[in-house]
Scaffold this motif. Sequence first.
Motif, PDB file in Angstrom:
ATOM      1  N   TYR A  16      -1.691  19.555   3.451  1.00  0.00           N
ATOM      2  CA  TYR A  16      -2.504  19.863   2.271  1.00  0.00           C
ATOM      3  C   TYR A  16      -3.343  18.658   1.858  1.00  0.00           C
ATOM      4  O   TYR A  16      -4.555  18.771   1.668  1.00  0.00           O
ATOM      5  N   SER A  17      -2.709  17.523   1.715  1.00  0.00           N
ATOM      6  CA  SER A  17      -3.443  16.343   1.234  1.00  0.00           C
ATOM      7  C   SER A  17      -4.482  15.858   2.248  1.00  0.00           C
ATOM      8  O   SER A  17      -5.552  15.385   1.859  1.00  0.00           O
ATOM      9  N   ASP A  18      -4.218  16.026   3.535  1.00  0.00           N
ATOM     10  CA  ASP A  18      -5.168  15.591   4.563  1.00  0.00           C
ATOM     11  C   ASP A  18      -6.337  16.560   4.758  1.00  0.00           C
ATOM     12  O   ASP A  18      -7.412  16.144   5.189  1.00  0.00           O
ATOM     13  N   LEU A  23     -11.279  21.648   3.835  1.00  0.00           N
ATOM     14  CA  LEU A  23     -11.312  23.111   3.885  1.00  0.00           C
ATOM     15  C   LEU A  23     -12.090  23.673   2.694  1.00  0.00           C
ATOM     16  O   LEU A  23     -12.906  24.590   2.852  1.00  0.00           O
ATOM     17  N   PHE A  24     -11.869  23.123   1.510  1.00  0.00           N
ATOM     18  CA  PHE A  24     -12.606  23.568   0.325  1.00  0.00           C
ATOM     19  C   PHE A  24     -14.107  23.391   0.541  1.00  0.00           C
ATOM     20  O   PHE A  24     -14.887  24.308   0.265  1.00  0.00           O
ATOM     21  N   ARG A  61      -7.329  21.680  11.628  1.00  0.00           N
ATOM     22  CA  ARG A  61      -8.592  22.240  11.145  1.00  0.00           C
ATOM     23  C   ARG A  61      -8.938  23.584  11.789  1.00  0.00           C
ATOM     24  O   ARG A  61      -9.241  24.535  11.076  1.00  0.00           O
ATOM     25  N   PRO A  62      -8.879  23.722  13.110  1.00  0.00           N
ATOM     26  CA  PRO A  62      -9.140  25.049  13.683  1.00  0.00           C
ATOM     27  C   PRO A  62      -8.135  26.098  13.198  1.00  0.00           C
ATOM     28  O   PRO A  62      -8.494  27.249  12.961  1.00  0.00           O
ATOM     29  N   ALA A  68      -8.536  30.938   7.106  1.00  0.00           N
ATOM     30  CA  ALA A  68      -9.546  31.093   6.060  1.00  0.00           C
ATOM     31  C   ALA A  68     -10.556  32.180   6.417  1.00  0.00           C
ATOM     32  O   ALA A  68     -10.950  32.974   5.553  1.00  0.00           O
ATOM     33  N   ARG A  69     -10.972  32.242   7.674  1.00  0.00           N
ATOM     34  CA  ARG A  69     -11.917  33.296   8.096  1.00  0.00           C
ATOM     35  C   ARG A  69     -11.317  34.684   7.899  1.00  0.00           C
ATOM     36  O   ARG A  69     -11.997  35.617   7.481  1.00  0.00           O
ATOM     37  N   ARG A  70     -10.044  34.827   8.229  1.00  0.00           N
ATOM     38  CA  ARG A  70      -9.377  36.121   8.023  1.00  0.00           C
ATOM     39  C   ARG A  70      -9.344  36.481   6.541  1.00  0.00           C
ATOM     40  O   ARG A  70      -9.563  37.633   6.164  1.00  0.00           O
TER      41      ARG A  70
END
Length: 169
Positions: A16-18, A23-24, A61-62, A68-70
């Motif tokens: 989360y922190s990394d 992502l946001f 990341r991927p 996120a895309r879903r």
Amino acid sequence: MPTADLSAQHDLHTLYSDHHGWLFSWLRRKLGNSFDAADLAQDTFVSVMSAGVAPVIREPRPFLVTIARRLVAHRHRRHLLESSYLEMLATLPEELVPSPEARLLALEALQQIDRVLDGLPPKVKEAFLLAHLEELSYAQIAERLSVSASSVKQYLTRANRQCLFALAF
């Protein structure tokens, strides 16, 4: 608290922190909206947390982008359903317009049906909706989808089976 639980919490916290800020930002660029981006970034990490997969993620990341895309696609489908339903309501005479409570229940039911039918081919989903929402006959659905009536029967059997299995579990 067992060591494995602490380790998993640490892995999730590190993930989360990394990666939350990145992502946001990615979601904000994609959606053009900070509020939706914040919601979907949080939902992405909730999905990771619920699945308990943080310790085994090799390429964060991927992996996060896939989730996120879903979620973006799911949100988009939900908005389309809501818009279609509200457009249909706008065509009704005032005396037939359901109460706000009934509208909310109908939207929730439509969203549940959408989740159950998710993953089925588009023509199968469309045949199901045409049969159950518009009450079209096999022949009318076949004409609308440019397929045979026997294909419509197969589509509806498949979609109905999917719904029955969802109810059983």
